[in-house]
Design an enzyme around this catalytic site. Structure first.
Site, PDB file in Angstrom:
ATOM      1  N   GLY A  15       0.876   9.441  -3.553  1.00 34.51           N
ATOM      2  CA  GLY A  15       0.941  10.877  -3.274  1.00 34.51           C
ATOM      3  C   GLY A  15      -0.366  11.626  -3.414  1.00 34.51           C
ATOM      4  O   GLY A  15      -0.371  12.840  -3.619  1.00 34.51           O
ATOM      5  N   ARG A  62      18.425   2.642  10.135  1.00 32.01           N
ATOM      6  CA  ARG A  62      17.312   3.578  10.247  1.00 32.01           C
ATOM      7  C   ARG A  62      17.799   4.942  10.737  1.00 32.01           C
ATOM      8  O   ARG A  62      17.359   5.991  10.269  1.00 32.01           O
ATOM      9  CB  ARG A  62      16.332   3.007  11.281  1.00 32.01           C
ATOM     10  CG  ARG A  62      14.924   3.008  10.843  1.00 32.01           C
ATOM     11  CD  ARG A  62      14.043   2.340  11.876  1.00 32.01           C
ATOM     12  NE  ARG A  62      13.547   1.057  11.435  1.00 32.01           N
ATOM     13  CZ  ARG A  62      12.713   0.858  10.411  1.00 32.01           C
ATOM     14  NH1 ARG A  62      12.263   1.870   9.714  1.00 32.01           N
ATOM     15  NH2 ARG A  62      12.315  -0.346  10.097  1.00 32.01           N
ATOM     16  N   MET A  87       6.071   5.657   4.096  1.00 32.47           N
ATOM     17  CA  MET A  87       6.016   4.298   4.641  1.00 32.47           C
ATOM     18  C   MET A  87       7.302   3.890   5.352  1.00 32.47           C
ATOM     19  O   MET A  87       7.843   2.814   5.101  1.00 32.47           O
ATOM     20  CB  MET A  87       5.691   3.307   3.524  1.00 32.47           C
ATOM     21  CG  MET A  87       4.414   3.616   2.772  1.00 32.47           C
ATOM     22  SD  MET A  87       2.975   3.699   3.843  1.00 32.47           S
ATOM     23  CE  MET A  87       2.693   1.955   4.078  1.00 32.47           C
ATOM     24  N   ILE A  89       9.191   3.708   9.299  1.00 38.89           N
ATOM     25  CA  ILE A  89       9.090   3.918  10.747  1.00 38.89           C
ATOM     26  C   ILE A  89      10.195   4.890  11.129  1.00 38.89           C
ATOM     27  O   ILE A  89      11.356   4.709  10.749  1.00 38.89           O
ATOM     28  CB  ILE A  89       9.228   2.579  11.493  1.00 38.89           C
ATOM     29  CG1 ILE A  89       7.987   1.726  11.182  1.00 38.89           C
ATOM     30  CG2 ILE A  89       9.375   2.802  12.995  1.00 38.89           C
ATOM     31  CD1 ILE A  89       8.043   0.327  11.743  1.00 38.89           C
ATOM     32  N   HIS A 106      -3.516   9.058   8.877  1.00 41.19           N
ATOM     33  CA  HIS A 106      -3.586   7.603   9.027  1.00 41.19           C
ATOM     34  C   HIS A 106      -4.991   7.120   8.664  1.00 41.19           C
ATOM     35  O   HIS A 106      -5.983   7.701   9.101  1.00 41.19           O
ATOM     36  CB  HIS A 106      -3.248   7.208  10.475  1.00 41.19           C
ATOM     37  CG  HIS A 106      -3.265   5.717  10.668  1.00 41.19           C
ATOM     38  ND1 HIS A 106      -2.236   4.907  10.250  1.00 41.19           N
ATOM     39  CD2 HIS A 106      -4.213   4.898  11.189  1.00 41.19           C
ATOM     40  CE1 HIS A 106      -2.537   3.646  10.515  1.00 41.19           C
ATOM     41  NE2 HIS A 106      -3.731   3.617  11.087  1.00 41.19           N
ATOM     42  N   ASP A 142       1.876   5.702  14.947  1.00 43.87           N
ATOM     43  CA  ASP A 142       0.446   5.972  14.783  1.00 43.87           C
ATOM     44  C   ASP A 142      -0.248   6.324  16.099  1.00 43.87           C
ATOM     45  O   ASP A 142      -1.420   5.972  16.313  1.00 43.87           O
ATOM     46  CB  ASP A 142      -0.254   4.796  14.085  1.00 43.87           C
ATOM     47  CG  ASP A 142       0.253   4.599  12.660  1.00 43.87           C
ATOM     48  OD1 ASP A 142       0.677   5.593  12.049  1.00 43.87           O
ATOM     49  OD2 ASP A 142       0.251   3.464  12.179  1.00 43.87           O
ATOM     50  N   GLN A 170     -12.056  11.341   2.383  1.00 45.36           N
ATOM     51  CA  GLN A 170     -12.099  12.052   3.669  1.00 45.36           C
ATOM     52  C   GLN A 170     -10.704  12.410   4.154  1.00 45.36           C
ATOM     53  O   GLN A 170     -10.504  13.440   4.807  1.00 45.36           O
ATOM     54  CB  GLN A 170     -12.828  11.211   4.724  1.00 45.36           C
ATOM     55  CG  GLN A 170     -14.231  10.816   4.315  1.00 45.36           C
ATOM     56  CD  GLN A 170     -15.071  12.011   3.877  1.00 45.36           C
ATOM     57  OE1 GLN A 170     -15.045  13.057   4.519  1.00 45.36           O
ATOM     58  NE2 GLN A 170     -15.811  11.859   2.783  1.00 45.36           N
TER      59      GLN A 170
HETATM   60  C1  GRF Z   1      -3.133   6.882   2.699  1.00 46.69           C
HETATM   61  O1  GRF Z   1      -4.227   6.051   2.941  1.00 46.69           O
HETATM   62  C2  GRF Z   1      -2.522   7.352   4.006  1.00 46.69           C
HETATM   63  O2  GRF Z   1      -3.462   7.568   4.993  1.00 46.69           O
HETATM   64  C3  GRF Z   1      -1.649   6.184   4.363  1.00 46.69           C
HETATM   65  O3  GRF Z   1      -1.108   5.743   3.146  1.00 46.69           O
HETATM   66  C4  GRF Z   1      -1.983   6.120   2.071  1.00 46.69           C
HETATM   67  C5  GRF Z   1      -1.176   6.966   1.148  1.00 46.69           C
HETATM   68  O4  GRF Z   1      -1.912   7.402   0.049  1.00 46.69           O
HETATM   69  N1  GRF Z   1      -0.693   6.553   5.375  1.00 46.69           N
HETATM   70  P1  GRF Z   1      -1.382   8.593  -0.846  1.00 46.69           P
HETATM   71  O5  GRF Z   1       0.068   8.254  -1.200  1.00 46.69           O
HETATM   72  O6  GRF Z   1      -1.486   9.870  -0.087  1.00 46.69           O
HETATM   73  O7  GRF Z   1      -2.257   8.555  -2.071  1.00 46.69           O
END
Ligand code: GRF
Length: 211
Positions: A15, A62, A87, A89, A106, A142, A170
């Site tokens: 998060g 789903r 995480m 789909i 992403h 994506d 970033q």
């Molecule tokens: C990040 O790298 C995001 O781009 C990817 O999963 C990771 C999640 O990190 N989709 P966080 O949970 O926001 O720390």
């Protein structure tokens, strides 16, 4: 009728992107996780944000999960739904329902490296420039109109962890920027491309640039 103002953030784990949005002062309507034990849930609770868990394991398909998720999201009438390390789909019905108000972060320069393990794949491919992307979500995983990207040079001694850490910094920068633009009503999608209605707005940045 209430006017939608806030953002519902969907998470599955750490998060840190959610946290970056909270700390940037983005109005948060709720944080929803598909995992009760996600570290981000604890952080959101510590900030007294509305938190809900919709466990994907409780649904047979789903489609059913996405319906339950949408019902939970809609309780908060958000203006924007932001995926932040979510995480799962998503089904086409879900992405259609939130079309034009569903963003994702992403960890690659899309369209390169959609899917998982982006940093390892970037290293393996030998790219010299890697990075991250905020995009509107469409049915195709994506893909979808790109709002903003940050470029991160790959260093000769990089491993997956080091590269991921620099990209993450970033991610936090471009996600809060994209969400701000959205909430200010500055994002327009024209023929599949995103335009920012703000003079001088830059939809890219380099890792070594000041914020
Ligand atoms: C990040 O790298 C995001 O781009 C990817 O999963 C990771 C999640 O990190 N989709 P966080 O949970 O926001 O720390």
């Amino acid at each position: 009728m209430t006017t939608a103002v806030g953002v519902v953030i969907l998470i599955s784990g750490r998060g840190s992107n959610m946290r970056a949005l909270v700390e940037a002062g983005v109005p948060i309507a709720a944080v929803i996780s598909n995992r009760a034990d996600a570290a981000g849930v604890e952080f959101a609770r510590s900030r007294d944000l509305p938190v809900a868990v919709v466990a994907h394991t409780a649904y047979p398909t789903r489609e059913r999960f996405d319906e339950a998720l949408a019902a939970e999201i809609d309780r908060y009438s958000p203006r924007l739904v932001a995926l932040a390390g979510f995480m799962r789909i998503l089904t086409p019905a879900f992405t259609r329902r939130y079309e034009g108000r569903l963003l994702n972060i992403h960890p690659s320069l899309l369209p390169a490296f959609p899917g998982l393990h982006t940093h390892a794949r970037a290293l393996e491919a030998g790219v010299r420039i890697h990075g991250c992307t905020v995009h509107f979500v469409t049915a195709e995983l994506d893909h979808g109109p790109i709002v903003v990207q940050a470029a991160v040079p790959v260093q000769p001694d990089d491993d997956e962890g080091r590269l991921a850490a620099r990209v993450l910094v970033q991610e936090h920068r471009i996600y809060r920027q994209a969400v701000r633009w959205f909430l200010e009503g500055k994002l327009a999608i024209e023929r599949g491309a995103v335009r920012v209605r703000e003079p001088g707005a830059r939809q890219w940045l380099f890792a070594d640039q000041a914020a």
